[in-house]
Design an enzyme around this catalytic site. Structure first.
Site, PDB file in Angstrom:
ATOM      1  N   ASP A 890      -4.042  -7.401  -2.228  1.00  0.00           N
ATOM      2  CA  ASP A 890      -3.508  -6.033  -2.165  1.00  0.00           C
ATOM      3  C   ASP A 890      -2.667  -5.729  -3.395  1.00  0.00           C
ATOM      4  OD1 ASP A 890      -2.960  -3.550  -1.202  1.00  0.00           O
ATOM      5  OD2 ASP A 890      -2.151  -4.225   0.713  1.00  0.00           O
ATOM      6  N   LYS A 959      11.147   2.799   2.075  1.00  0.00           N
ATOM      7  CA  LYS A 959       9.810   2.395   1.627  1.00  0.00           C
ATOM      8  C   LYS A 959       8.831   3.558   1.541  1.00  0.00           C
ATOM      9  CE  LYS A 959       5.801  -0.486   2.653  1.00  0.00           C
ATOM     10  NZ  LYS A 959       5.208  -1.529   3.509  1.00  0.00           N
ATOM     11  N   ASP A1118      -6.876   0.375  -2.749  1.00  0.00           N
ATOM     12  CA  ASP A1118      -6.273  -0.617  -3.655  1.00  0.00           C
ATOM     13  C   ASP A1118      -6.122  -1.972  -2.981  1.00  0.00           C
ATOM     14  OD1 ASP A1118      -4.331   0.115  -1.876  1.00  0.00           O
ATOM     15  OD2 ASP A1118      -2.735   0.350  -3.346  1.00  0.00           O
TER      16      ASP A1118
END
Length: 1202
Positions: A890, A959, A1118
């Site tokens: 990742d 986050k 991604d």
């Protein structure tokens, strides 16, 4: 509309029935994007009975109130009224509204019978000879009529002379329409309706009807503006295919009379007809001469037009007859992609290890025939995994009743369909474009079957008419396109091509020269595909709404289902009601509660899905053009977009074929990955699913587990405040129950498909969005889903683990738990060995052991990994163990990685792991730490909110905002994200949430500005450029490094209305060709969309190079997946391609493209437009400054992707 109205009892209903009616409102259904997001639903689960018993009366009251409003409406059309009947009052006297409904039914039936009889007795003669407005052209046509020719030969000679004369006079006619540009929206909608009508007439062999309507409309001077060149060409081509010279001449003269200039298609139609009839050489020569004078060359007839083999032969006969020396133009040389980034991918020299499938040729051919059968069948029946009901007498009786009713409904639907077709055929004969040819596209049985399927799928809460109409229209279009291919020899030729293609993929065959699937498919020769013209959104909705209204009209049931034979009175199964979604009033088709109850009790065990909603049973067709690829027969868009958006398709069609090779080959490679279902994990999930689910593990519970209101009845003497609170509580419970039902149905479809595909190999064809991001086409069961969906999938082909494979699986397992994010890979591996006992216990006793796996961030994928580790460590030789588990790598905040590389920002690069380090860097934790420092500083200065936030600023709180800043989130959006996180903290003082979220979002943005200075500068440059471009009246567009053209589909909304029937549908449309760009969305969308186009380019490059090296590779944007043994190779390729991508002058190339596209200056521009162009040019030339980061450092970074 509230589900329950506590202030209305029986008396309240009486007052509602006797109140004065209002005009039926026009329903504003919503935006077009909502069409793509509507979720499939099905009948309620048997476990919902208790909830529905409480709310059934309220739903029925809602139905009745809506029906009363419709009956009172002044503008109600008697031809579309749907009747409602209820049990009569105990005294045996019918109420006024019931009497009115009965009278309405009788009047309606009498009128329809009279109309049908009238249609059967009187059939209008179709008009073939046109009325010509130009005296000169009328004279040409009259010459062919003089003297009443004695033979067909004489008539044809006179028609030939008329066509010659018309060709000679072309230059003297006004060509006012040929250069028309802007068209009013309402005119455009009508033109789309007319063109679709003519095309459908051509498909259904109703060419005389199309000709009649064209002649009728052409004869009306005020209607000629609706007729376009494409319409005349469509009818002309239809006559040409039949060899009908007389009618073709009529249309050609009408085309000229309308002031239109014939194009290449016009001349192709005329020449094709002459070729079929072996026409006189002089008229062919005259036609070719006029065509060349218009600037068209004969060679273009064979290079620029898409023709069938038969059409091509007829055209060639005519041209060769006139010019015997004519030879077909040589086949164009094979296009070559010249992109620097793709040179190695398409290099003929160098090592190639293209992977082959693990299945032999014979097996793959058998799978092809299975998939072909599925697509020809249009639907796939899947057994539901819902817990089967006990076959009680009640269930058996319900199924018997439902089967009886379905037989009656099918017969009534067939009658209503035939009656509707007769009515619309008569209207078309009067010269109006109707839906008649659309209702001839499929057999009557197919229409009835499709409507019955839709009826079964309607959820108990109803479906917006807009969504239902769109779904029905698309179903008809897709089935028609498949039938088109069946009608030709396309299916047979496809089988021959595919059989050869499988030799490239099969494990037991070899080809002379290894190559990419697209290259091999193209080497087999062209495969003729019928031309597929998509229908406009308005046409889809118009057809779908008509079908929905037929369903409402035809489907009725006895009012007493317990004694259906004895009950003579019928009530509608579907009701049309109004409700509010947000601030919009929308029309909903809602099933009668008794019908929903019947479906619930019967608990039919089968789910029916469309072909394109199910994974493929054989490898997908390779993508070769924007129109061809993926499913064998079913149409699939290369670039998915909101219905009605055409600009993406236009861009793709204008591309040089080789420019798209990179994207086409990457999508083909992703679709060629073979999958299978993890059977053991599926058994565990089904066990939980059938036992009330588990929210914590992502298995939705049934609706029966929804919270119930504390009180279902109001106590005597309740205060208005108490009533309001109880109504609010009831609304909240109802909302939760509906959400739970939606999630449950989604899980039901996913798990039923997994069970359906158990022990089978299947494939997931891919396409892309307008930015180039890739997605699997089947919506319910794919690897882009939740943790549960991903855990159910594994590679069909396994690979031995090799010396390091087991270590990579262990590291992957620790990553999934989320327990060691800050640790090095070596430390994570050591941790996996330390908890090996827990891993093995989870694998052996997942539901009865210590359940360590349930505490992970991704519990189901963690469990799948535990099982794989247990099998590997217990095998005689772990290195030889064949693993099917996908292992992930990742990106570390991938959007910021691209920004840092673009700006060569050393500080930013270090924060997102572009630079080598011993431990992974956590940008979210770093931002949280910096925000905490700023908070402490403010707390010392006495700021109250800073004191309140002490101990609450964590990685989790910041986050989401940090992650989405790179994708264009505003301070307002960031504040909402932080507010949500703060509200989740039980010990945070909730009265400070609003003030604290405002304070924190400011600190987060400030910290990011300091940490990623170049990122903010690039974002500002992109935003300002987009702002100036959209103010100039253009949507922003660019080309990705792989050559994919991108254009942002954000335009000002305009209302489009489909009138008539039970309601007029009004929707907001962003018809990109006619609407101005939405400046706010254009400028805010450009930075994130541009970065998404870069991460897509990186993924595609990685996929293509991995394929050349023989790896299995798939991605979730991604997050890259491959076999455990191949992780080191994939990691190397991933880093190499990132460095190569960002070694290109990406921003410089973007600036040059935008300047060339949008900064052209002409003398006709206004001063304000010149000023905008000058300002944009200066902005584009002022590129953001870059730092000194060395991109080659990425090659040494362990945690770049990990």
């Amino acid at each position: 509309m509230s589900a329950l109205r506590w202030t209305r009892g029986a008396a309240g209903l009486g007052r509602a029935l006797s109140s004065s009616g209002r005009r039926r409102p026009t329903s504003e259904e919503g935006t077009l994007s909502s069409l793509c997001s509507s979720r499939r639903s099905s009948a309620a689960s048997p476990r919902e009975q208790d909830v529905q018993k409480e709310w059934g009366h309220a739903e029925l009251l809602e139905v009745l109130e809506a029906r009363v409003r419709q009956l009172r409406a002044e503008s109600m059309s008697e031809a579309t009224v749907k009747k409602v009947q209820m049990d009569q009052p105990p005294n045996g006297h019918s109420s006024r509204w019931a009497q009115k409904l009965e009278a309405e039914r009788q009047v309606k039936g009498k009128r329809q019978k009279e109309l049908l009889d009238q249609h059967q007795k009187h059939t209008l003669t179709l008009q073939m000879e046109p009325w010509i407005w130009s005296k000169k052209l009328a004279g040409c046509l009259q010459q062919s009529k003089k003297g009443a020719p004695k033979s067909l030969e004489e008539e044809e000679q006179l028609l030939t002379q008329a066509l010659k004369a018309a060709l000679q006079k072309l230059s003297s006619c006004t060509l006012a329409k040929s250069n028309a540009t802007a068209v009013e929206a309402n005119i455009l909608l009508l033109q789309q309706k007319f063109l679709a009508f003519f095309e459908c007439c051509a498909c259904t062999d109703n060419v005389p009807l199309a000709h009649h309507v064209l002649v009728t409309q052409h004869s009306k001077c005020d209607k000629q503006q609706l007729l376009t060149l494409d319409m005349y060409n469509t009818v002309m081509l239809s006559w040409a295919r039949k060899g009908s010279f007389k009618e073709l001449v009529y249309v050609f003269i009408m085309l000229k009379d309308a002031g239109l200039s014939p194009n290449l298609w016009s001349y192709a139609a005329a020449l094709q007809c002459m070729g079929r009839r072996d026409q006189d050489v002089h008229i062919i020569q005259r036609c070719l001469k006029q065509m060349m004078e218009e600037g068209f060359q004969p060679q273009q007839l064979f290079t620029d037009l898409v023709l069938t083999g038969e059409e091509r032969d007829a055209l060639l006969r005519a041209v060769v007859k006139a010019e015997p020396a004519f030879i077909l133009p040589p086949q164009a040389p094979e296009p070559v992609n010249t992109s620097i980034l793709l040179q190695e991918v398409y290099a003929k020299k160098g090592p190639k290890s293209y992977p082959k499938l693990h299945l032999p040729l014979e097996t793959l051919q058998d799978l092809f025939h299975q998939q072909l059968h599925v697509e020809l069948s249009a639907n796939v029946c899947v057994q539901s995994v819902e817990k089967a009901p006990v076959m009680t007498k009640e269930v058996i009786e319900a199924r018997k009743t439902l089967k009886t009713l379905q037989g009656q409904w099918e017969a009534e639907l067939l009658r209503v369909l035939q009656q509707t077709k007769a009515t619309m055929a008569h209207q078309a004969q009067e010269g109006q474009p109707t839906l008649y040819p659309f209702l001839c596209l499929l057999s009557e049985g197919e229409f009835v079957s499709m409507l019955m399927q839709v009826l079964r799928l309607l959820p108990a809460q109803g479906e917006p008419l807009l969504h239902l109409a769109h779904d029905l229209g698309l179903r008809v279009l897709n089935r028609h396109l498949v039938k088109q291919k069946q009608a030709t020899n396309h299916v047979q030729k496809l089988g021959q091509h595919y059989s050869q293609y499988l030799r490239l993929l099969a494990s037991d065959t070899q080809v002379e020269a290894p190559c990419l699937p697209r290259e091999y498919w193209e080497s087999l020769g062209p495969l003729e595909t019928p031309m597929q013209q998509p229908w406009s959104l308005t046409v889809l909705l118009h057809l779908g709404k008509q079908l929905a209204e037929m369903l409402v009209q035809a489907v009725q049931m006895p009012r007493n289902l317990s004694t259906p034979q004895a009950s003579r009175h019928l009530i509608p199964v579907l009701y049309h009601v109004y409700s509010f979604r947000s601030y919009r009033q929308i029309g909903i088709l809602k099933p009668h509660p008794a019908f929903s109850k019947l479906l619930e009790t019967a608990a039919e065990p089968t789910l029916i899905l469309e072909t394109t909603e199910v994974p493929m049973l054989c490898p997908p067709l390779p993508w070769t053009t924007p129109h061809t690829g993926a499913y064998l027969l079913s149409s699939t868009k290369l670039m998915r977009a909101t219905e009605g958006t055409t600009q993406h398709q236009h861009l793709l069609e204008r591309c040089a074929p080789a420019q798209l090779h990179g994207a086409l080959d990457a999508l083909t490679q992703l679709g060629n990955c073979a999958w299978r279902v993890n059977g053991r994990l599926l058994d565990l999930v089904l066990q939980i699913f059938r036992d009330k689910g588990c929210t914590r593990l992502g298995v939705p519970p049934p609706r029966s587990e929804a919270p119930q209101p504390a009180q279902l009845r109001l106590p005597p003497g309740a205060t208005p405040l108490h009533k309001a609170e109880l109504r609010k509580e009831l609304s909240r419970c109802l909302k939760i129950a509906r959400e739970m039902h939606s999630l449950r149905i989604e899980a039901l479809y996913r798990l039923s498909l997994a069970q359906h595909l158990r022990n089978r190999v299947f494939w997931l064809p891919h396409n892309m969005d307008f930015r180039g991001r890739t997605y699997p086409c089947p919506p319910y069961f794919n690897h882009l889903g939740s943790d549960l969906a991903r855990a159910l999938l594994e590679f069909a082909e396994g690979r031995p683990l090799g010396p390091r494979g087991l270590d990579w699986i262990k590291i992957h397992l620790v990553n999934l738990t989320g327990l060691r994010k800050r640790d090095s890979l070596r430390m994570r591996l050591r941790f996996a060995d330390e908890v090996m006992e827990e891993i093995l216990d989870s694998a052996d006793n997942p539901m009865t052991g210590r359940k360590w796996w349930m505490e992970a961030d991704e519990p189901w994928q963690t469990l799948a990994c535990c099982i794989e580790v247990a099998r590997a460590v217990r095998s005689p030789d772990a290195a030889a163990y064949v693993s099917h588990l996908p292992v992930h790598q990742d990106g570390s905040c991938n959007g910021l990685q691209h920004y840092a590389a673009l700006g060569r920002d050393s500080a930013g690069a270090a924060s997102v792991n572009l630079m080598p380090s011993d431990l992974p860097q956590d940008v979210y934790r770093e931002v949280a730490a910096q925000v905490e420092e700023l908070r402490q500083r403010d707390a010392k200065d006495g700021l109250q909110v800073a004191h309140v936030l002490k101990g609450f600023i964590t990685r989790k709180v910041v986050k989401q905002t940090v992650m989405t800043v790179v994708y264009g989130v505003t301070r307002y959006g960031g504040r909402l994200q932080i507010e949500k996180r703060l509200r989740e903290l039980s010990n945070f003082p909730q009265e400070f949430v609003w003030e604290a979220s405002h304070y924190l979002v400011r600190l987060v943005f400030k910290s990011l500005q300091e940490m990623f200075s170049s990122t903010r500068a690039i974002q500002h440059w992109l935003t300002e450029s987009a702002n100036l471009i959209s103010h100039s009246g253009w949507p922003v567009e660019w080309v990705t490094p792989l050559g994919i053209p991108v254009i942002q589909p954000y335009h000002r909304e305009a209302k489009v209305q489909v009138k008539g029937g039970i309601q007029s549908i009004t929707m907001t449309s962003s018809m990109d060709i006619t609407q101005k760009p939405n400046t706010l969305k254009q400028k805010n969308g450009f930075p994130p969309n541009f970065i998404h186009s870069l991460d897509s380019a990186h993924m595609m490059l990685t996929a293509l190079h991995c394929y050349r090296k023989g790896l299995t590779f798939v991605s979730v944007h991604d997050c890259f997946w491959t076999h455990a043994a191949d992780i080191p190779v994939m990691n190397e390729v991933c880093r190499e391609q990132f460095v190569r991508l960002h070694s290109q002058p990406i921003l410089e190339d973007l600036a040059k493209f935008l300047e060339k596209r949008f900064c052209s200056v002409s003398s006709s521009q206004k001063p304000s437009e010149l000023a905008l162009a000058t300002k944009l040019q200066k902005t584009l030339q002022s590129l953001p400054k870059t730092g000194t980061f060395d991109l080659s450092q990425v090659m040494k970074s362990t945690y770049f992707f990990s």
